[in-house]
Design a protein around this motif. Structure first.
Motif, PDB file in Angstrom:
ATOM      1  N   MET A   1       0.826  -1.205   0.000  1.00 53.86           N
ATOM      2  CA  MET A   1       0.000   0.000   0.000  1.00 53.86           C
ATOM      3  C   MET A   1       0.867   1.265   0.000  1.00 53.86           C
ATOM      4  O   MET A   1       0.850   2.065   0.924  1.00 53.86           O
ATOM      5  N   ARG A   2       1.649   1.373  -1.063  1.00 48.32           N
ATOM      6  CA  ARG A   2       2.617   2.482  -1.117  1.00 48.32           C
ATOM      7  C   ARG A   2       1.972   3.820  -1.463  1.00 48.32           C
ATOM      8  O   ARG A   2       2.619   4.866  -1.382  1.00 48.32           O
TER       9      ARG A   2
ATOM     10  N   ASP B   1      -1.289   4.605  -0.191  1.00 47.40           N
ATOM     11  CA  ASP B   1      -2.511   4.528   0.608  1.00 47.40           C
ATOM     12  C   ASP B   1      -3.179   5.900   0.764  1.00 47.40           C
ATOM     13  O   ASP B   1      -2.564   6.844   1.266  1.00 47.40           O
TER      14      ASP B   1
ATOM     15  N   LEU C   1      -2.079  -0.361 -11.162  1.00 49.59           N
ATOM     16  CA  LEU C   1      -1.078  -0.565 -10.104  1.00 49.59           C
ATOM     17  C   LEU C   1      -1.301   0.414  -8.946  1.00 49.59           C
ATOM     18  O   LEU C   1      -1.228   0.034  -7.774  1.00 49.59           O
ATOM     19  N   PHE C   2      -1.592   1.664  -9.278  1.00 53.45           N
ATOM     20  CA  PHE C   2      -1.817   2.662  -8.228  1.00 53.45           C
ATOM     21  C   PHE C   2      -3.024   2.265  -7.370  1.00 53.45           C
ATOM     22  O   PHE C   2      -3.018   2.414  -6.164  1.00 53.45           O
TER      23      PHE C   2
ATOM     24  N   GLU D   1      -2.131  -0.324  -5.031  1.00 50.80           N
ATOM     25  CA  GLU D   1      -1.270   0.191  -3.958  1.00 50.80           C
ATOM     26  C   GLU D   1      -2.023   1.151  -3.046  1.00 50.80           C
ATOM     27  O   GLU D   1      -1.418   1.907  -2.291  1.00 50.80           O
TER      28      GLU D   1
ATOM     29  N   SER E   1       5.566   0.578 -12.749  1.00 46.52           N
ATOM     30  CA  SER E   1       6.402   0.510 -11.539  1.00 46.52           C
ATOM     31  C   SER E   1       7.274   1.755 -11.405  1.00 46.52           C
ATOM     32  O   SER E   1       7.486   2.256 -10.296  1.00 46.52           O
TER      33      SER E   1
ATOM     34  N   LEU F   1       5.119   4.498 -10.279  1.00 40.14           N
ATOM     35  CA  LEU F   1       4.802   4.299  -8.860  1.00 40.14           C
ATOM     36  C   LEU F   1       5.938   4.822  -7.983  1.00 40.14           C
ATOM     37  O   LEU F   1       5.709   5.541  -7.005  1.00 40.14           O
TER      38      LEU F   1
ATOM     39  N   SER G   1       5.431   7.765  -5.292  1.00 36.14           N
ATOM     40  CA  SER G   1       5.421   7.374  -3.878  1.00 36.14           C
ATOM     41  C   SER G   1       6.456   8.182  -3.084  1.00 36.14           C
ATOM     42  O   SER G   1       7.327   8.854  -3.652  1.00 36.14           O
TER      43      SER G   1
END
Ligand code: NAD
Length: 250
Positions: free
Chosen positions: A1-2, A4, A24-25, A28, A223, A226, A230
């Motif tokens: 949960m990068r 969240d 992906l988001f 996460e 990725s 992300l 993040s």
């Protein structure tokens, strides 16, 4: 949960890299607003990711359409913490056969589009106390390709736009970065390959300077987006992250 609780708008999210990034988001922990001009594919993508995903019809070349979509995203998600600009257009022609209309169309989507999106989004990112912008540029913005002067110019422009914006927005706690994909199997690339008389020869030509001699995947691009969205990249801004199997240095 990068990611969240983060609220992220992604353009070009009905297909390819944008769609994989939205997925992906979501996985996460982010809430995602998918913006695209392709209504049918947009609805299918949102259905895959809901709940927690909304779809917004948007043409990034039209400032009114962008303002409406960004406003709706912020309203429906309760604010905005980040943007990924993935909407893009790519055609290949020799310089002599590239029309002014083709040049303008690519500039409008690939460079002016992110300008409109950032202008509409920045007040919301500031209201959230900071945020992230990730531009999906291209390896073609770092190292030119043959018969693609217009596309290369749009992506090099996008890289410098992002770097300049990173300076202006740092005091507001907004980081601006770019992903520079190499060749990735998406409908965009399939469309380009379909025009080639000899597909296998075209693929060999494309991979000629790749150190990792294969196409990239949409998940590998997602990725990278992300990481740049993040907190893991909290000291990274103004960078162009090449995710291109080594093509841009070789
Ligand atoms: P794709 O064609 O699969 O997806 C692009 C999406 O952008 C589509 O859903 C399309 O409807 C949308 N779009 C196009 N014009 C739009 C507009 N005016 N307003 C709103 N949405 C619009 O392409 P992709 O391969 O996923 O490309 C995504 C991004 O990655 C693009 O910016 C592209 O230039 C870049 N890129 C792709 C590759 C690759 O090999 N696939 C390589 C380098 C960079």
């Amino acid at each position: 949960m990068r990611l969240d609780g983060r609220r992220i708008l992604i353009t070009g999210a009905a297909s390819g890299i944008g769609r994989a990034t939205a997925g992906l988001f979501r996985a996460e922990g982010a809430r995602v607003a998918l913006a695209d001009r392709d209504g049918d594919r947009l609805a299918a993508a949102v259905a895959e990711m809901a709940p927690g995903a909304i779809g917004l019809a948007c043409d990034v070349t039209d400032p009114g359409s962008v303002a409406a979509a960004v406003g709706a995203a912020a309203e429906r998600m309760g604010g905005l913490d980040g943007v990924v600009n993935s909407a893009g257009l790519c055609t290949f022609h020799s310089f002599e056969t590239t029309t002014a209309a083709e040049w303008s169309a690519m500039m409008a989507v690939n460079l002016t589009g992110p300008f409109h999106v950032c202008q509409a989004a920045v007040p919301h990112l500031k209201a959230a106390g900071g945020g992230t912008i990730v531009n999906i540029a291209s390896g073609a913005g770092l190292r030119p390709l043959a018969n693609a002067a217009a596309y290369c110019a749009t992506k090099a422009g996008l890289l410098m736009f992002g770097k300049a914006l990173a300076i202006d927005l740092a005091p507001a706690g907004i980081r601006v970065n770019a992903v520079c994909p190499g060749v990735v199997q998406t409908p965009m690339v399939e469309g380009l390959l379909a025009e080639e008389p000899d597909r296998a020869a075209a693929v060999e030509r494309i991979l000629d300077r790749y150190v990792i001699r294969r196409f990239g995947t949409v998940d590998e691009m997602a990725s990278a987006a992300l990481f740049l969205t993040s907190e893991e990249s909290s000291f990274v801004t103004g960078t162009a992250l090449a995710v291109d199997g080594g093509r841009s240095f070789h």
